[in-house]
Design a protein around this motif. Structure first.
Motif, mmCIF file in Angstrom:
data_model
loop_
_atom_site.group_PDB
_atom_site.id
_atom_site.type_symbol
_atom_site.label_atom_id
_atom_site.label_comp_id
_atom_site.label_asym_id
_atom_site.label_seq_id
_atom_site.Cartn_x
_atom_site.Cartn_y
_atom_site.Cartn_z
ATOM 1 N N LEU A 360 0.826 -1.205 0.000
ATOM 2 C CA LEU A 360 0.000 0.000 0.000
ATOM 3 C C LEU A 360 0.862 1.258 0.000
ATOM 4 N N LEU A 361 1.918 1.252 0.770
ATOM 5 C CA LEU A 361 2.786 2.420 0.849
ATOM 6 C C LEU A 361 3.448 2.703 -0.486
ATOM 7 N N ARG A 362 3.912 1.683 -1.157
ATOM 8 C CA ARG A 362 4.584 1.891 -2.442
ATOM 9 C C ARG A 362 3.614 2.406 -3.494
ATOM 10 N N LEU A 363 2.341 2.004 -3.417
ATOM 11 C CA LEU A 363 1.364 2.421 -4.425
ATOM 12 C C LEU A 363 0.771 3.790 -4.141
ATOM 13 N N THR A 364 0.569 4.131 -2.873
ATOM 14 C CA THR A 364 -0.135 5.366 -2.536
ATOM 15 C C THR A 364 0.771 6.460 -1.969
ATOM 16 N N GLU A 365 1.913 6.094 -1.411
ATOM 17 C CA GLU A 365 2.840 7.070 -0.832
ATOM 18 C C GLU A 365 4.248 6.822 -1.371
#
Length: 504
Positions: A360-365
């Motif tokens: 999730l972090l790599r995709l959204t942040e």
């Protein structure tokens, strides 16, 4: 340029060495020549820092009869034009130097309370008072509202606040609707007709006999409050003192306006950060929980959470997002909410929870990284399974041991194309406390990391036996021992989070 005849010379070095503290107006009154001036153009000095330097024209318009010849006066004589010029310039230099020093001291303040105290001290020096108070009450009604005293104890300020608002100098200034910046001068309070009886009683009790009040207001900043200086005897500032303190308070108001804006922004950031964290910790059989959170004015990226899970389990997590300020607070809220969802779905596998959070972090942040630790606890079995991503290891505190949990070494979330590290499992003994914390606790010490870890271990090992049954007291002891002398509350880019879980 000064039109001075060749017979008059101004020695600048002598001027600076004189250190004459006489103001401009005083010099004019004392050294103004009487009678017909010398054959020279009336000097017109440039305006300096708001000081009107124009020399008043001679009162006569027709030349008087020629007096008897007088011996020529030397340039250094008291009545000579050169002495007048020197005294005037020395007064200007003294006044401007004083203002420069006072405004520099005020500019070095970065906290509203320090700035208000500095305004009081500087104003007291300029008007010749010993005590005073500042009432901060912004006209927009958004606060913060506060009262700060100089030479007045809290009880003294309480007595002053019992005087009806309309009878006080600051009250009349703050209640003005015309926006004027005129001072409130009371040269002899106790002899004034119509003085409020309560005001007379308080003045007699506190021992002040006169007051001088100025609004803290400018056209750009609006009205922020009022400053009042108190005299022990009947007195009032002279014109020169009023002029200097007026210049100073105009600058001070602009500085206070900047600090006020910063203070409000920090308060909003703290409020948002606190609202994104758990309002209360859950009650789960077999474990007692306590948390401590310290947010710096530029921080906001650290979180903690405790989440009840199916079958009496409990999920514990702490973490930190890179960056500071509002954007870091928002990112922290998104990650914490996502981690809660992953914990509900697959909390028994901490590696899977952090792997999902990494994706999730790599995709959204994509521009951020984060450290995180998630522990799946079964209090009934006193069993803990945890995984960490670039996070400091938990600390086990008990009667027989104080040691760090050996966790696998892993990079923070967002630093690798695919994150996965093995979990570890351990079993705390009855009465032992597992302490989870963020790196801000270590960074705020200012020590290298090895020394910071040693300090943390020593603080945990030194927990008194009398408080080992209380996880909140344990967290407080560790916090104040690792960060003594107010370091836990000082302004910092680093948040501090401690989450203590005591197993029964």
């Amino acid at each position: 340029m000064l039109d001075i005849p060749s017979s008059v010379r101004v020695d600048v070095e002598a001027l600076l060495a004189a250190q004459n503290h006489m103001g401009v107006c005083d010099a004019i009154e004392q050294y103004a020549p009487v009678g017909k001036p010398d054959t020279m153009t009336a000097p017109h000095f440039p305006k300096v820092a708001g000081i009107d330097s124009t020399v008043p024209p001679p009162a006569h318009t027709v030349a008087p009869a020629s007096p008897a010849p007088a011996p020529p006066s030397s340039p250094g004589a008291p009545g000579a034009p050169g002495a007048l010029i020197q005294d005037r310039l020395a007064g200007w230099v003294s006044d401007l130097t004083t203002l420069h020093e006072l405004t520099e001291r005020l500019a070095r303040t970065a906290v509203m309370d320090d700035a208000l105290h500095e305004v009081l001290r500087a104003g007291a020096a300029l008007v010749g008072a010993r005590r005073g108070l500042v009432v901060l009450e912004p006209a927009d009604g958004l606060g913060p509202d506060t009262t700060v005293g100089l030479g007045l104890a809290r009880a003294d300020l309480g007595h002053i606040e019992t005087v009806p608002r309309g009878a006080t100098s600051y009250g009349r200034i703050l209640d003005r609707t015309d926006g004027t910046g005129e001072p409130e001068v009371h040269a002899d309070l106790l002899s004034e007709d119509g003085l409020d009886p309560r005001h007379r009683e308080v003045a007699a009790r506190l021992g002040y006999a006169a007051s001088f009040a100025l609004p803290l207001a400018t056209e750009a900043a609006g009205r922020l409050g009022a400053a009042v200086w108190l005299y022990d005897e009947p007195a009032e500032p002279v014109e020169r003192q009023r002029h200097l303190v007026g210049l100073y308070t105009r600058y001070a108001t602009e500085h206070l306006a900047r600090l006020l804006e910063l203070e409000r922004a920090r308060a909003k950031s703290r409020t948002i950060a606190e609202e994104l964290l758990p309002p209360r910790l859950p009650r789960v059989a077999g474990v007692q929980l306590a948390a401590r959170h310290r947010t710096g004015p530029r921080g906001g990226g650290d979180w903690y959470d405790a989440l009840p899970l199916p079958e009496g389990a409990l999920g514990l997590t702490v973490g930190s997002v890179t960056g500071s300020g509002a954007s870091a607070v928002a990112a922290m809220g998104r990650l914490r909410a996502s981690l809660r969802a992953y914990a509900v779905m697959e909390g028994e596998d901490p590696v899977a929870v952090l792997s999902d959070l990494e994706l999730l972090l790599r995709l959204t942040e994509p521009a951020r990284s984060a450290t995180a630790l998630f522990a799946y606890c079964e209090p009934a079995l006193r069993k803990v399974v945890l995984a960490g991503a670039g996070h400091s290891p938990p600390l086990v505190i008990g009667e027989r041991r104080t040691e760090f949990v050996e966790t696998s070494l892993s990079a923070p979330l967002g630093m690798l194309a695919c994150w996965e590290a093995p979990s570890v499992e351990f079993s705390p003994e009855p009465g032992e406390t597992v302490l989870l914390y963020t790196d801000g606790l270590l960074h705020r010490t200012g020590d290298p990391m090895d020394r910071a870890f040693a300090r943390l271990h020593a603080a945990a090992a030194g927990v008194p036996r009398t408080i080992r049954d209380d996880p909140g007291a344990i967290a407080d002891h560790v916090l104040h021992t690792v960060l003594p002398d107010g370091l836990d509350a000082a302004d910092s880019d680093e948040d501090v989070v401690l989450l203590a879980a005591r197993f029964e």
